[in-house]
Design a protein around this motif. Sequence first.
Motif, mmCIF file in Angstrom:
data_model
loop_
_atom_site.group_PDB
_atom_site.id
_atom_site.type_symbol
_atom_site.label_atom_id
_atom_site.label_comp_id
_atom_site.label_asym_id
_atom_site.label_seq_id
_atom_site.Cartn_x
_atom_site.Cartn_y
_atom_site.Cartn_z
ATOM 1 N N SER A 1 0.829 -1.222 0.000
ATOM 2 C CA SER A 1 0.000 0.000 0.000
ATOM 3 C C SER A 1 0.855 1.261 0.000
ATOM 4 O O SER A 1 0.369 2.338 -0.334
ATOM 5 N N THR A 2 2.140 1.147 0.401
ATOM 6 C CA THR A 2 3.006 2.327 0.416
ATOM 7 C C THR A 2 4.294 2.048 -0.349
ATOM 8 O O THR A 2 4.710 0.892 -0.504
ATOM 9 N N LYS A 3 4.903 3.125 -0.817
ATOM 10 C CA LYS A 3 6.164 2.975 -1.550
ATOM 11 C C LYS A 3 7.258 2.457 -0.628
ATOM 12 O O LYS A 3 8.116 1.661 -1.053
ATOM 13 N N ALA A 4 7.253 2.897 0.629
ATOM 14 C CA ALA A 4 8.289 2.464 1.573
ATOM 15 C C ALA A 4 8.266 0.949 1.743
ATOM 16 O O ALA A 4 9.318 0.283 1.744
ATOM 17 N N GLU A 5 7.053 0.393 1.861
ATOM 18 C CA GLU A 5 6.937 -1.057 2.009
ATOM 19 C C GLU A 5 7.425 -1.774 0.739
ATOM 20 O O GLU A 5 8.127 -2.787 0.821
ATOM 21 N N ALA A 6 7.038 -1.230 -0.407
ATOM 22 C CA ALA A 6 7.438 -1.860 -1.670
ATOM 23 C C ALA A 6 8.950 -1.810 -1.840
ATOM 24 O O ALA A 6 9.585 -2.814 -2.215
ATOM 25 N N TRP A 7 9.536 -0.643 -1.565
ATOM 26 C CA TRP A 7 10.978 -0.489 -1.739
ATOM 27 C C TRP A 7 11.748 -1.412 -0.773
ATOM 28 O O TRP A 7 12.792 -1.965 -1.124
ATOM 29 N N ASP A 8 11.221 -1.557 0.430
ATOM 30 C CA ASP A 8 11.878 -2.428 1.414
ATOM 31 C C ASP A 8 11.881 -3.877 0.930
ATOM 32 O O ASP A 8 12.917 -4.574 0.996
ATOM 33 N N ALA A 9 10.750 -4.332 0.382
ATOM 34 C CA ALA A 9 10.655 -5.714 -0.114
ATOM 35 C C ALA A 9 11.563 -5.920 -1.319
ATOM 36 O O ALA A 9 12.220 -6.970 -1.462
ATOM 37 N N ILE A 10 11.625 -4.909 -2.194
ATOM 38 C CA ILE A 10 12.453 -5.033 -3.400
ATOM 39 C C ILE A 10 13.930 -5.034 -3.033
ATOM 40 O O ILE A 10 14.732 -5.803 -3.593
ATOM 41 N N ARG A 11 14.330 -4.209 -2.047
ATOM 42 C CA ARG A 11 15.738 -4.185 -1.622
ATOM 43 C C ARG A 11 16.157 -5.555 -1.085
ATOM 44 O O ARG A 11 17.248 -6.061 -1.386
ATOM 45 N N ARG A 12 15.254 -6.146 -0.273
ATOM 46 C CA ARG A 12 15.587 -7.448 0.305
ATOM 47 C C ARG A 12 15.743 -8.511 -0.781
ATOM 48 O O ARG A 12 16.619 -9.369 -0.729
ATOM 49 N N ALA A 13 14.892 -8.410 -1.803
ATOM 50 C CA ALA A 13 14.980 -9.371 -2.907
ATOM 51 C C ALA A 13 16.278 -9.188 -3.689
ATOM 52 O O ALA A 13 16.917 -10.173 -4.117
ATOM 53 N N LEU A 14 16.710 -7.935 -3.878
ATOM 54 C CA LEU A 14 17.959 -7.674 -4.591
ATOM 55 C C LEU A 14 19.159 -8.186 -3.804
ATOM 56 O O LEU A 14 20.088 -8.800 -4.367
ATOM 57 N N VAL A 15 19.150 -7.902 -2.485
ATOM 58 C CA VAL A 15 20.260 -8.356 -1.636
ATOM 59 C C VAL A 15 20.364 -9.877 -1.657
ATOM 60 O O VAL A 15 21.458 -10.459 -1.729
ATOM 61 N N LYS A 16 19.196 -10.536 -1.623
ATOM 62 C CA LYS A 16 19.164 -11.991 -1.638
ATOM 63 C C LYS A 16 19.793 -12.550 -2.909
ATOM 64 O O LYS A 16 20.382 -13.641 -2.906
ATOM 65 N N SER A 17 19.686 -11.765 -3.995
ATOM 66 C CA SER A 17 20.269 -12.199 -5.277
ATOM 67 C C SER A 17 21.669 -11.644 -5.488
ATOM 68 O O SER A 17 22.240 -11.767 -6.575
ATOM 69 N N GLY A 18 22.210 -10.971 -4.472
ATOM 70 C CA GLY A 18 23.559 -10.442 -4.567
ATOM 71 C C GLY A 18 23.652 -9.144 -5.355
ATOM 72 O O GLY A 18 24.721 -8.809 -5.869
ATOM 73 N N LEU A 19 22.561 -8.400 -5.433
ATOM 74 C CA LEU A 19 22.545 -7.133 -6.171
ATOM 75 C C LEU A 19 22.396 -5.964 -5.213
ATOM 76 O O LEU A 19 21.804 -6.094 -4.130
ATOM 77 N N LEU A 20 22.940 -4.828 -5.595
ATOM 78 C CA LEU A 20 22.822 -3.614 -4.796
ATOM 79 C C LEU A 20 21.794 -2.670 -5.418
ATOM 80 O O LEU A 20 21.561 -2.679 -6.631
ATOM 81 N N TRP A 21 21.212 -1.857 -4.559
ATOM 82 C CA TRP A 21 20.234 -0.844 -5.031
ATOM 83 C C TRP A 21 21.006 0.300 -5.719
ATOM 84 O O TRP A 21 21.854 0.947 -5.109
ATOM 85 N N PRO A 22 20.755 0.540 -7.000
ATOM 86 C CA PRO A 22 21.528 1.577 -7.721
ATOM 87 C C PRO A 22 21.231 2.973 -7.180
ATOM 88 O O PRO A 22 20.132 3.257 -6.695
ATOM 89 N N SER A 23 22.223 3.832 -7.264
ATOM 90 C CA SER A 23 22.024 5.234 -6.874
ATOM 91 C C SER A 23 21.437 5.999 -8.059
ATOM 92 O O SER A 23 21.485 5.547 -9.207
ATOM 93 N N GLY A 24 20.887 7.179 -7.807
ATOM 94 C CA GLY A 24 20.350 8.021 -8.885
ATOM 95 C C GLY A 24 18.834 7.989 -8.925
ATOM 96 O O GLY A 24 18.203 6.956 -8.684
ATOM 97 N N SER A 25 18.269 9.140 -9.228
ATOM 98 C CA SER A 25 16.807 9.265 -9.227
ATOM 99 C C SER A 25 16.168 8.629 -10.456
ATOM 100 O O SER A 25 15.001 8.243 -10.423
ATOM 101 N N SER A 26 16.908 8.510 -11.580
ATOM 102 C CA SER A 26 16.301 7.966 -12.795
ATOM 103 C C SER A 26 15.889 6.507 -12.599
ATOM 104 O O SER A 26 14.840 6.078 -13.081
ATOM 105 N N PHE A 27 16.711 5.743 -11.852
ATOM 106 C CA PHE A 27 16.348 4.343 -11.588
ATOM 107 C C PHE A 27 15.104 4.270 -10.711
ATOM 108 O O PHE A 27 14.174 3.505 -10.982
ATOM 109 N N ALA A 28 15.069 5.085 -9.649
ATOM 110 C CA ALA A 28 13.929 5.054 -8.729
ATOM 111 C C ALA A 28 12.639 5.436 -9.448
ATOM 112 O O ALA A 28 11.584 4.829 -9.223
ATOM 113 N N LYS A 29 12.720 6.427 -10.334
ATOM 114 C CA LYS A 29 11.525 6.848 -11.065
ATOM 115 C C LYS A 29 11.069 5.747 -12.025
ATOM 116 O O LYS A 29 9.872 5.449 -12.127
#
Length: 661
Positions: free
Chosen positions: A527-555
Motif C-alpha cells: 500500500s506504500t512505496k516504503a513497504e514496496a521499496w523495502d521488499a524489493i531491496r531485500r529481494a535484490l540483496v538476496k540475489s547479490g545485487l545492490l540498489w543503484p544510486s540516482g533518481s532515474s532508476f527510482a523513477k
Amino acid sequence: MSDTTPKNLANEIWQVADLLRGDYKRADYGKVILPFAVLRRLECVLEPTREAVLKAQERWQAKGVSPEPFLPKEAGYAFYNRTAHTLASIAGAHEDARADLHRYVRGFSENARLVFDKFRFAEQIDHLAEVKLLHLVLSKFADFDLHPSVVSNHEMGYAFEELIRKFAEESNETAGEHFTPREVIKLMVNLLLAPDMEEIKVPNMSRSVYDPACGTGGMLSAAEEFVLQHNPQGNVYVFGQELNPESWAICRSDMMIKNHYAENIKLGNSFSEDLLAERKFDYMLSNPPFGVEWKKVKKAVEDERDNLGYRGRFGAGTPRINDGSLLFLQHMISKMKPVHEGGSRLAIVFNGSPLFTGAAGSGESEIRRWILENDWLEAIVALPDQLFYNTGISTYFWILTNRKDPAHKGKVMLIDARDYCVKMRKSLGDKRKQISDEQIDEITRLYGEALTAASDPEHELHGKVKVFRNRDFGYQRITVERPLKLRFEVTEETLDEICESKPIARAFGDIEQFVSAFKPLVGQQWSTKAEAWDAIRRALVKSGLLWPSGSSFAKALRDVVGVRCPEGEVQTKKGEPEPDPDLRDFENVPLDEDIAAYMEREVLPHVPDAWVDHDKIKIGYEIPFTRHFYVYEPPRPLVAIDAELKLLELEIQQLIGKVAK
C-alpha cells in the motif's frame, strides 16, 4: 450591347471564351480576356482626345522637343497613347495585326504599359497570332462599347470583378482572394465612415484610404464614392497593395482612368515587402483571404517580430502558420495615425477563427489581448452566412479605432446582423444570400444606436446588440493539479515492463539478473512505496545485487511497479504532493474573478484534494460571439412528434394504396 448592367456586360465579354476553346485551356481564358478588356476600356476612355494627343505630339516633335511631358494634359488623363491605332483599325487592316497590336500597346505611356507587362500581354498576342485567333478576338473586343458615357467607372469596376471571379472559377482558384460582393463592401464602408459624417462633410476636407489586399480596388472605390457622395468638394487619396498581378493591373488601370495617382497602388506581398511602409492613413479596410497560410513569408515576419518587437508590426505575436488573417490586422494597426494627428478607423472581414482560435499564451490570444488592452476594438458585426462566392461560412466585420469617443471607451459592441439578408433567385458559387439596400440602411442605423439599444430592454433592436467591457473577454487559464496516488504490485506484466525499461537496464547492465531477483515478488502488493521499496531491496540483496544510486532508476522502478489508485498513497516530491499528469485539468477563470473563490465554488466541492499551480497561470483573450447570442430552444414535446409521425405513416399508407391500385 443592349443591356450594360455589370453582370451582363461581364457575361458578354466572357463569351470571347467560345473563340478560345480548344486552343486554350479553360484556366487560361482570363489571361486573354482580362488584358483585352482593360485595353478596350482604356481605348474608349482616350477616344475623345486621341486626335489632340497626336497633333500635340507632331507639334512638339517638329520643334525638336520630347512630347511626353505635354501629352497627359492633352489626353485629360495621366496616361495616353501615341499611335493612331485602335482595335477596330488593327482588326480591319490587311497588314500584320500582330505587329500593329504590339506597336499599339508600346504606344501607351509607361504607366499604362506597366499594366500590360504584368498581364504578360505580349505573350498572349503572339500565341493568338500563332493559333490564328488574333483577328477574331480583336474584332470581338472592338465591338464592345466601353465608353464612360455608356459604362460608368463604378459599373466597369463591378464588371472587372465579375470577370476576375469567372477567371478564378475556371482556374479552380479561390475567388475570395480577389472579389468581395459589392453589398458587403457597401455595408463595410457605411459602418467604417458613417460615425465620422460630421468631419466628412467639412468643405475641402482631405482623407486617405488604404487596403493592404486591394484586389481590383472595389473597396477603395466604394470608400471614395461614399465620401464624395456626402461631400463633392472633398478630396480622397486612395492607396493599396496587391499580390496578384492581374488584380493589381485592373486596379491600377481603374485608378488611372479616375485620374488618381496610380503609383499609390503597389504590387507585392504586404507582409514581406511593405511598399507603403512610412505611410499612415485615415481609413483602412480590407477583406484578406480566409485561412491562407503564410509559410512563404514566415522568415520575414518572424525576423521582424523578433528583432523589432512592438517597434515593428508583429510585436504582439504571430498566429498559426495556416491562417495569416491576424497578420493583416496587425499590419493595418501599424498604419493608424497617432491620435494627436487625428487617429484612424479600420474595418476588416474575418471568418470566425480569429475570434477564439488559440489558447491562452498563443499568438492569436496575445494579438487579441494586445488589441483589447489598448482599447482599439470598437465592434464586431456578425454577417449572414453564404454571402461570399467561395465559401458559405459565417463572416464578421471587425471595426477598430484609436480615437474612440467617450461613450465607447473601454467597451466593445457585438452586433448580430446574421438575419439581415434575402435569398438570391440564382446562386453564384457558394453565394446564396445577399443584403438588400434597405437592410444595409437598417444595420447602419443599428450600429449607430447600438449603445442605446443595448442599455434599453424596450428598444426594438435590443436583442441584436451586446456591449461588454474589454476585460470581459479576458480570462485566467489555470492549471488544476491533483495528487498522484499509487499502490504497488509486481505481476508478470511488471517483469515484461522491466525488460523494456532502458533506465533500469542502464543501472544494472544484466537485466536478466535483475528480473530473476524480481520473480519471487510476483503476486505481492504493498500500500506504500516504503513497504514496496523495502521488499524489493531485500529481494535484490538476496540475489547479490545492490540498489543503484540516482533518481532515474527510482523513477523508472516506480513507473513499472506503481499502479494508479484513488485510495493509494499520495506521492511527494520535495515534501509537496506530486501532481498526476493524467488527472491534470485546465479551467478558464474570468479575469476579474478571484481564483481561490472560483476553486472553492467550482472545483473543490467535486475534487477536494485539487490545487492550482500558480506558476502556470496564463492570461488569455477570446471573443465567444455566438455564445453571447445563444437562445435556448426547448425540444418539441413528444406528443407533437408522435402525432406528426402518425400523420406521416397515414400519408405513406395512402400512397402505397394508390400504387397497389
